[in-house]
Design a protein around this motif. Structure first.
Motif, PDB file in Angstrom:
ATOM      1  N   ILE A 122      85.498   6.844 -69.522  1.00 10.52           N
ATOM      2  CA  ILE A 122      85.946   6.312 -70.807  1.00 10.52           C
ATOM      3  C   ILE A 122      87.236   6.997 -71.214  1.00 10.52           C
ATOM      4  N   PRO A 123      88.361   6.283 -71.299  1.00 10.04           N
ATOM      5  CA  PRO A 123      89.615   6.902 -71.719  1.00 10.04           C
ATOM      6  C   PRO A 123      89.594   7.235 -73.208  1.00 10.04           C
ATOM      7  N   GLU A 124      90.290   8.315 -73.573  1.00  7.14           N
ATOM      8  CA  GLU A 124      90.287   8.807 -74.946  1.00  7.14           C
ATOM      9  C   GLU A 124      91.708   9.145 -75.383  1.00  7.14           C
ATOM     10  N   PRO A 125      91.960   9.164 -76.700  1.00 15.63           N
ATOM     11  CA  PRO A 125      93.263   9.617 -77.192  1.00 15.63           C
ATOM     12  C   PRO A 125      93.526  11.062 -76.786  1.00 15.63           C
ATOM     13  N   ALA A 126      94.794  11.395 -76.627  1.00 15.75           N
ATOM     14  CA  ALA A 126      95.158  12.740 -76.185  1.00 15.75           C
ATOM     15  C   ALA A 126      94.995  13.778 -77.289  1.00 15.75           C
ATOM     16  N   GLU A 127      95.156  13.387 -78.547  1.00 17.31           N
ATOM     17  CA  GLU A 127      95.100  14.334 -79.660  1.00 17.31           C
ATOM     18  C   GLU A 127      94.071  13.885 -80.689  1.00 17.31           C
ATOM     19  N   SER A 134      97.910   4.029 -79.219  1.00 18.71           N
ATOM     20  CA  SER A 134      99.215   3.361 -79.238  1.00 18.71           C
ATOM     21  C   SER A 134      99.471   2.617 -77.936  1.00 18.71           C
ATOM     22  N   GLY A 135      98.411   2.229 -77.255  1.00 18.01           N
ATOM     23  CA  GLY A 135      98.520   1.507 -75.997  1.00 18.01           C
ATOM     24  C   GLY A 135      97.797   2.234 -74.881  1.00 18.01           C
ATOM     25  N   PRO A 136      97.531   1.563 -73.767  1.00 12.33           N
ATOM     26  CA  PRO A 136      96.769   2.180 -72.673  1.00 12.33           C
ATOM     27  C   PRO A 136      97.356   3.492 -72.176  1.00 12.33           C
ATOM     28  N   ASP A 137      98.680   3.626 -72.204  1.00 13.31           N
ATOM     29  CA  ASP A 137      99.307   4.847 -71.705  1.00 13.31           C
ATOM     30  C   ASP A 137      99.091   6.045 -72.623  1.00 13.31           C
ATOM     31  N   SER A 138      98.571   5.805 -73.830  1.00 11.48           N
ATOM     32  CA  SER A 138      98.335   6.911 -74.766  1.00 11.48           C
ATOM     33  C   SER A 138      96.978   7.575 -74.528  1.00 11.48           C
ATOM     34  N   LEU A 139      96.184   7.059 -73.575  1.00  8.36           N
ATOM     35  CA  LEU A 139      94.834   7.558 -73.356  1.00  8.36           C
ATOM     36  C   LEU A 139      94.769   8.469 -72.132  1.00  8.36           C
ATOM     37  N   VAL A 140      93.803   9.393 -72.163  1.00 11.19           N
ATOM     38  CA  VAL A 140      93.577  10.311 -71.049  1.00 11.19           C
ATOM     39  C   VAL A 140      92.100  10.260 -70.686  1.00 11.19           C
ATOM     40  N   ARG A 141      91.775  10.773 -69.513  1.00  8.99           N
ATOM     41  CA  ARG A 141      90.375  10.860 -69.081  1.00  8.99           C
ATOM     42  C   ARG A 141      89.997  12.328 -68.997  1.00  8.99           C
ATOM     43  N   ARG A 142      89.167  12.769 -69.945  1.00  8.89           N
ATOM     44  CA  ARG A 142      88.747  14.161 -70.006  1.00  8.89           C
ATOM     45  C   ARG A 142      87.482  14.399 -69.195  1.00  8.89           C
ATOM     46  N   ILE A 143      87.230  15.644 -68.874  1.00  6.61           N
ATOM     47  CA  ILE A 143      85.939  16.028 -68.301  1.00  6.61           C
ATOM     48  C   ILE A 143      84.957  16.173 -69.461  1.00  6.61           C
ATOM     49  N   PRO A 144      83.890  15.395 -69.488  1.00  5.85           N
ATOM     50  CA  PRO A 144      82.969  15.421 -70.633  1.00  5.85           C
ATOM     51  C   PRO A 144      82.200  16.731 -70.701  1.00  5.85           C
ATOM     52  N   PRO A 145      81.606  17.038 -71.890  1.00  7.02           N
ATOM     53  CA  PRO A 145      80.810  18.257 -72.037  1.00  7.02           C
ATOM     54  C   PRO A 145      79.722  18.348 -70.963  1.00  7.02           C
ATOM     55  N   GLY A 146      79.708  19.457 -70.228  1.00  3.09           N
ATOM     56  CA  GLY A 146      78.708  19.661 -69.195  1.00  3.09           C
ATOM     57  C   GLY A 146      78.987  18.942 -67.901  1.00  3.09           C
ATOM     58  N   GLY A 147      80.105  18.218 -67.810  1.00  3.61           N
ATOM     59  CA  GLY A 147      80.410  17.460 -66.605  1.00  3.61           C
ATOM     60  C   GLY A 147      81.382  18.194 -65.701  1.00  3.61           C
ATOM     61  N   SER A 148      81.608  17.611 -64.543  1.00  6.34           N
ATOM     62  CA  SER A 148      82.550  18.187 -63.583  1.00  6.34           C
ATOM     63  C   SER A 148      83.626  17.193 -63.174  1.00  6.34           C
TER      64      SER A 148
END
Length: 220
Positions: free
Chosen positions: A119-124, A100-114
């Motif tokens: 790459i921003p991703e949707p929150a839900e 729903s726009g750039p503000d709807s995205l988050v930056r997660r810690i990827p599997p196995g990462g620190s």
């Protein structure tokens, strides 16, 4: 010992290295111009697609030297189309969430990462099958062959998505489009059993469409 000259994975690795180097060497202004043109063309192709007007499109948020999908996401949402973006799961599969726009995205810690992913991703997440509700799915690619086969970065996440779409019992499956730079279209690629073709590739202002007849290509 594997003969590397006959190893498709090794050949793909060589091609990936060459294409990634070419992306880095390309001037940012040129990449931006190609991206803007391709996104404009792709929005138009989706709106007049053979399966009728799209109401949901699955796409992705670009990063690094990839073709910039910002104009694509804005163009789709500006026309009232729902947009899904991928979320990388622990098993490297992709689930999907609404954009729903750039503000709807988050930056997660990827599997196995620190560290958080670039790459921003949707929150839900709506789950891995949410992509099946889309009329189109726009996938990243490093190259597309003359037969329409896509080569990605080698992680296999989109291969799983495309296999899921292919196996869907729905009467009408999502159509698949790849977004590229001009020199990445019509690249001679080795094809492995897990590789899936796309329905359309857009590179700058050039469009290739593959229909139901094997080998038949429609060009713009």
């Amino acid at each position: 010992m594997t003969n590397q000259s006959n190893d498709p994975a090794h050949a793909k690795g060589t091609i990936r290295s060459r294409l990634l180097a070419a992306r880095r060497a390309c001037a940012p202004e040129q990449r931006a111009a190609w991206s803007s043109a391709a996104c404009e063309v792709l929005v138009g192709q989706i709106l007049v697609g053979q399966i009728g007007a799209a109401n949901t499109v699955a796409a992705y948020a670009s990063f690094g030297t990839e073709p910039d999908t910002g104009p694509l996401l804005a163009g789709l949402r500006g026309r009232g189309i729902r947009v899904l973006l991928p979320i990388l799961e622990n098993d490297m599969d992709l689930s999907w969430g609404y954009y729903s726009g750039p503000d709807s995205l988050v930056r997660r810690i990827p599997p196995g990462g620190s560290r958080p992913s670039p790459i921003p991703e949707p929150a839900e997440s709506l789950g891995v099958d949410a992509v099946l509700s889309a009329s189109w799915i726009v996938v990243p690619a490093l190259a597309v062959s003359p037969s329409g086969h896509r080569m990605g970065r080698g992680g296999g996440s989109y291969d799983r998505v495309l296999a899921r779409i292919e196996a869907s019992p729905r009467a009408v499956r999502p159509r698949v489009a790849a977004l590229l730079y001009p020199d990445e279209l019509d690249v001679d690629l080795p094809v492995e059993p897990h590789d899936r073709p796309v329905d359309m590739a857009v590179a700058g202002q050039t469009v290739r469409r593959w229909n139901e007849s094997p080998g038949e290509v429609l060009s713009r």
